[in-house]
Scaffold this motif. Structure first.
Motif, PDB file in Angstrom:
ATOM      1  N   MET A   1      77.690  -6.179  36.506  1.00 41.96           N
ATOM      2  CA  MET A   1      76.851  -7.266  36.072  1.00 41.96           C
ATOM      3  C   MET A   1      77.341  -7.811  34.728  1.00 41.96           C
ATOM      4  SD  MET A   1      72.796  -7.254  35.857  1.00 41.96           S
ATOM      5  CE  MET A   1      71.922  -8.222  34.735  1.00 41.96           C
ATOM      6  N   TYR A   2      77.758  -6.908  33.853  1.00 43.29           N
ATOM      7  CA  TYR A   2      78.252  -7.308  32.541  1.00 43.29           C
ATOM      8  C   TYR A   2      79.510  -8.175  32.681  1.00 43.29           C
ATOM      9  CZ  TYR A   2      79.948  -6.964  27.756  1.00 43.29           C
ATOM     10  OH  TYR A   2      80.395  -7.252  26.506  1.00 43.29           O
ATOM     11  N   ASP A   3      80.398  -7.789  33.586  1.00 38.45           N
ATOM     12  CA  ASP A   3      81.623  -8.559  33.821  1.00 38.45           C
ATOM     13  C   ASP A   3      81.290  -9.967  34.331  1.00 38.45           C
ATOM     14  OD1 ASP A   3      83.313  -6.559  32.991  1.00 38.45           O
ATOM     15  OD2 ASP A   3      83.551  -5.720  35.018  1.00 38.45           O
ATOM     16  N   THR A   4      80.324 -10.048  35.221  1.00 37.07           N
ATOM     17  CA  THR A   4      79.904 -11.349  35.746  1.00 37.07           C
ATOM     18  C   THR A   4      79.337 -12.217  34.638  1.00 37.07           C
ATOM     19  OG1 THR A   4      79.366 -10.297  37.865  1.00 37.07           O
ATOM     20  CG2 THR A   4      78.481 -12.495  37.474  1.00 37.07           C
ATOM     21  N   LEU A   5      78.557 -11.622  33.756  1.00 37.26           N
ATOM     22  CA  LEU A   5      77.977 -12.358  32.629  1.00 37.26           C
ATOM     23  C   LEU A   5      79.084 -12.847  31.687  1.00 37.26           C
ATOM     24  CD1 LEU A   5      75.489 -13.344  31.122  1.00 37.26           C
ATOM     25  CD2 LEU A   5      75.361 -11.117  30.019  1.00 37.26           C
ATOM     26  N   LEU A   6      80.038 -11.998  31.371  1.00 39.65           N
ATOM     27  CA  LEU A   6      81.155 -12.403  30.514  1.00 39.65           C
ATOM     28  C   LEU A   6      81.966 -13.521  31.147  1.00 39.65           C
ATOM     29  CD1 LEU A   6      82.550  -9.050  29.045  1.00 39.65           C
ATOM     30  CD2 LEU A   6      81.369 -10.879  27.842  1.00 39.65           C
ATOM     31  N   ASP A   7      82.199 -13.427  32.431  1.00 34.12           N
ATOM     32  CA  ASP A   7      82.937 -14.472  33.148  1.00 34.12           C
ATOM     33  C   ASP A   7      82.164 -15.782  33.127  1.00 34.12           C
ATOM     34  OD1 ASP A   7      85.142 -15.402  34.711  1.00 34.12           O
ATOM     35  OD2 ASP A   7      83.796 -15.350  36.455  1.00 34.12           O
ATOM     36  N   SER A   8      80.863 -15.719  33.289  1.00 30.95           N
ATOM     37  CA  SER A   8      80.021 -16.914  33.277  1.00 30.95           C
ATOM     38  C   SER A   8      80.028 -17.585  31.908  1.00 30.95           C
ATOM     39  CB  SER A   8      78.581 -16.571  33.658  1.00 30.95           C
ATOM     40  OG  SER A   8      78.522 -16.097  34.976  1.00 30.95           O
ATOM     41  N   ILE A   9      80.112 -16.777  30.837  1.00 21.50           N
ATOM     42  CA  ILE A   9      80.126 -17.326  29.482  1.00 21.50           C
ATOM     43  C   ILE A   9      81.490 -17.927  29.159  1.00 21.50           C
ATOM     44  CG2 ILE A   9      80.037 -16.701  27.035  1.00 21.50           C
ATOM     45  CD1 ILE A   9      77.882 -14.623  27.833  1.00 21.50           C
ATOM     46  N   SER A  10      82.566 -17.239  29.506  1.00 21.85           N
ATOM     47  CA  SER A  10      83.905 -17.691  29.131  1.00 21.85           C
ATOM     48  C   SER A  10      84.400 -18.834  30.017  1.00 21.85           C
ATOM     49  CB  SER A  10      84.891 -16.536  29.166  1.00 21.85           C
ATOM     50  OG  SER A  10      85.044 -16.058  30.488  1.00 21.85           O
ATOM     51  N   ASN A  11      83.992 -18.880  31.253  1.00 20.13           N
ATOM     52  CA  ASN A  11      84.470 -19.907  32.172  1.00 20.13           C
ATOM     53  C   ASN A  11      84.094 -21.316  31.710  1.00 20.13           C
ATOM     54  OD1 ASN A  11      85.770 -20.948  34.361  1.00 20.13           O
ATOM     55  ND2 ASN A  11      84.127 -20.515  35.809  1.00 20.13           N
ATOM     56  N   PRO A  12      82.863 -21.613  31.321  1.00 20.55           N
ATOM     57  CA  PRO A  12      82.552 -22.965  30.839  1.00 20.55           C
ATOM     58  C   PRO A  12      83.320 -23.342  29.566  1.00 20.55           C
ATOM     59  CG  PRO A  12      80.525 -21.851  31.437  1.00 20.55           C
ATOM     60  CD  PRO A  12      81.637 -20.844  31.505  1.00 20.55           C
ATOM     61  N   GLN A  13      83.559 -22.372  28.693  1.00 17.65           N
ATOM     62  CA  GLN A  13      84.336 -22.654  27.488  1.00 17.65           C
ATOM     63  C   GLN A  13      85.758 -23.064  27.856  1.00 17.65           C
ATOM     64  OE1 GLN A  13      83.924 -19.026  25.281  1.00 17.65           O
ATOM     65  NE2 GLN A  13      81.917 -19.592  24.449  1.00 17.65           N
ATOM     66  N   PHE A  14      86.337 -22.362  28.812  1.00 20.43           N
ATOM     67  CA  PHE A  14      87.679 -22.693  29.282  1.00 20.43           C
ATOM     68  C   PHE A  14      87.691 -24.072  29.925  1.00 20.43           C
ATOM     69  CE2 PHE A  14      90.872 -22.615  32.701  1.00 20.43           C
ATOM     70  CZ  PHE A  14      92.017 -22.437  31.934  1.00 20.43           C
ATOM     71  N   LYS A  15      86.703 -24.357  30.752  1.00 16.94           N
ATOM     72  CA  LYS A  15      86.609 -25.662  31.416  1.00 16.94           C
ATOM     73  C   LYS A  15      86.451 -26.778  30.388  1.00 16.94           C
ATOM     74  CE  LYS A  15      86.687 -24.436  35.758  1.00 16.94           C
ATOM     75  NZ  LYS A  15      87.796 -24.747  36.623  1.00 16.94           N
ATOM     76  N   ASN A  16      85.648 -26.548  29.356  1.00 19.30           N
ATOM     77  CA  ASN A  16      85.463 -27.553  28.309  1.00 19.30           C
ATOM     78  C   ASN A  16      86.779 -27.851  27.596  1.00 19.30           C
ATOM     79  OD1 ASN A  16      82.760 -27.930  28.819  1.00 19.30           O
ATOM     80  ND2 ASN A  16      82.069 -26.512  27.248  1.00 19.30           N
ATOM     81  N   LYS A  17      87.571 -26.822  27.315  1.00 17.37           N
ATOM     82  CA  LYS A  17      88.868 -27.023  26.680  1.00 17.37           C
ATOM     83  C   LYS A  17      89.790 -27.839  27.581  1.00 17.37           C
ATOM     84  CE  LYS A  17      88.806 -22.918  23.765  1.00 17.37           C
ATOM     85  NZ  LYS A  17      89.372 -21.586  23.518  1.00 17.37           N
ATOM     86  N   GLU A  18      89.779 -27.522  28.874  1.00 14.02           N
ATOM     87  CA  GLU A  18      90.599 -28.283  29.824  1.00 14.02           C
ATOM     88  C   GLU A  18      90.168 -29.743  29.875  1.00 14.02           C
ATOM     89  OE1 GLU A  18      90.258 -26.289  33.587  1.00 14.02           O
ATOM     90  OE2 GLU A  18      92.061 -25.124  33.239  1.00 14.02           O
ATOM     91  N   ILE A  19      88.874 -29.982  29.891  1.00 13.82           N
ATOM     92  CA  ILE A  19      88.349 -31.345  29.941  1.00 13.82           C
ATOM     93  C   ILE A  19      88.770 -32.125  28.701  1.00 13.82           C
ATOM     94  CG2 ILE A  19      86.234 -32.728  29.847  1.00 13.82           C
ATOM     95  CD1 ILE A  19      84.992 -30.600  31.738  1.00 13.82           C
ATOM     96  N   LEU A  20      88.698 -31.498  27.537  1.00 10.41           N
ATOM     97  CA  LEU A  20      89.106 -32.158  26.298  1.00 10.41           C
ATOM     98  C   LEU A  20      90.594 -32.508  26.320  1.00 10.41           C
ATOM     99  CD1 LEU A  20      87.095 -30.121  23.636  1.00 10.41           C
ATOM    100  CD2 LEU A  20      86.673 -32.467  24.399  1.00 10.41           C
ATOM    101  N   ILE A  21      91.404 -31.614  26.831  1.00 13.97           N
ATOM    102  CA  ILE A  21      92.843 -31.878  26.933  1.00 13.97           C
ATOM    103  C   ILE A  21      93.097 -33.051  27.885  1.00 13.97           C
ATOM    104  CG2 ILE A  21      95.027 -30.938  27.801  1.00 13.97           C
ATOM    105  CD1 ILE A  21      94.061 -28.195  26.716  1.00 13.97           C
ATOM    106  N   LEU A  22      92.429 -33.064  29.031  1.00 16.62           N
ATOM    107  CA  LEU A  22      92.603 -34.148  29.994  1.00 16.62           C
ATOM    108  C   LEU A  22      92.118 -35.484  29.432  1.00 16.62           C
ATOM    109  CD1 LEU A  22      91.568 -32.355  33.309  1.00 16.62           C
ATOM    110  CD2 LEU A  22      93.873 -33.022  32.580  1.00 16.62           C
ATOM    111  N   GLU A  23      91.033 -35.473  28.684  1.00 11.84           N
ATOM    112  CA  GLU A  23      90.532 -36.705  28.061  1.00 11.84           C
ATOM    113  C   GLU A  23      91.550 -37.264  27.064  1.00 11.84           C
ATOM    114  OE1 GLU A  23      87.809 -38.688  28.475  1.00 11.84           O
ATOM    115  OE2 GLU A  23      87.340 -37.492  30.238  1.00 11.84           O
ATOM    116  N   LYS A  24      92.179 -36.382  26.290  1.00 13.99           N
ATOM    117  CA  LYS A  24      93.192 -36.833  25.337  1.00 13.99           C
ATOM    118  C   LYS A  24      94.400 -37.414  26.068  1.00 13.99           C
ATOM    119  CE  LYS A  24      96.024 -35.529  21.383  1.00 13.99           C
ATOM    120  NZ  LYS A  24      96.812 -36.680  21.560  1.00 13.99           N
ATOM    121  N   ILE A  25      94.816 -36.776  27.148  1.00 10.07           N
ATOM    122  CA  ILE A  25      95.942 -37.285  27.935  1.00 10.07           C
ATOM    123  C   ILE A  25      95.603 -38.662  28.503  1.00 10.07           C
ATOM    124  CG2 ILE A  25      97.265 -36.921  30.058  1.00 10.07           C
ATOM    125  CD1 ILE A  25      97.097 -33.892  29.444  1.00 10.07           C
ATOM    126  N   LYS A  26      94.394 -38.810  29.034  1.00 12.11           N
ATOM    127  CA  LYS A  26      93.965 -40.103  29.586  1.00 12.11           C
ATOM    128  C   LYS A  26      93.978 -41.180  28.511  1.00 12.11           C
ATOM    129  CE  LYS A  26      89.610 -41.070  30.512  1.00 12.11           C
ATOM    130  NZ  LYS A  26      88.271 -41.110  31.111  1.00 12.11           N
TER     131      LYS A  26
END
Length: 82
Positions: free
Chosen positions: A1-26
């Motif tokens: 359960m702890y691993d799932t919680l950590l994955d849930s927390i880190s995954n949106p942060q990673f996605k946000n970084k990717e989105i910011l990079i794509l926005e800059k490229i656009k």
């Protein structure tokens, strides 16, 4: 359960970084395209206006000048909206 919680927390942060990079490229792509299209359009408009007002070597070119200037103005507005 702890691993799932950590994955849930880190995954949106990673996605946000990717989105910011794509926005800059656009943004960089649109900026480059806009610049590359505005420069030739500005030059073309100057030539067409010289033809319209019979300046220099562009005298006696009255056939489609007004239509060309209107087209260039329309394209310039579209580019500015990009």
């Amino acid at each position: 359960m702890y691993d799932t919680l950590l994955d849930s927390i880190s995954n949106p942060q990673f996605k946000n970084k990717e989105i910011l990079i794509l926005e800059k490229i656009k943004y960089d792509i649109f900026k480059g395209v806009s610049h590359e299209l505005k420069t030739p359009l500005a030059s073309l408009k100057i030539i067409l206006e010289n033809m319209k007002y019979n300046v220099g070597k562009y005298k006696n070119r009255d056939v489609y000048i007004d239509d060309c200037i209107d087209l260039v103005d329309h394209l310039t507005k579209n580019i500015q909206q990009i």
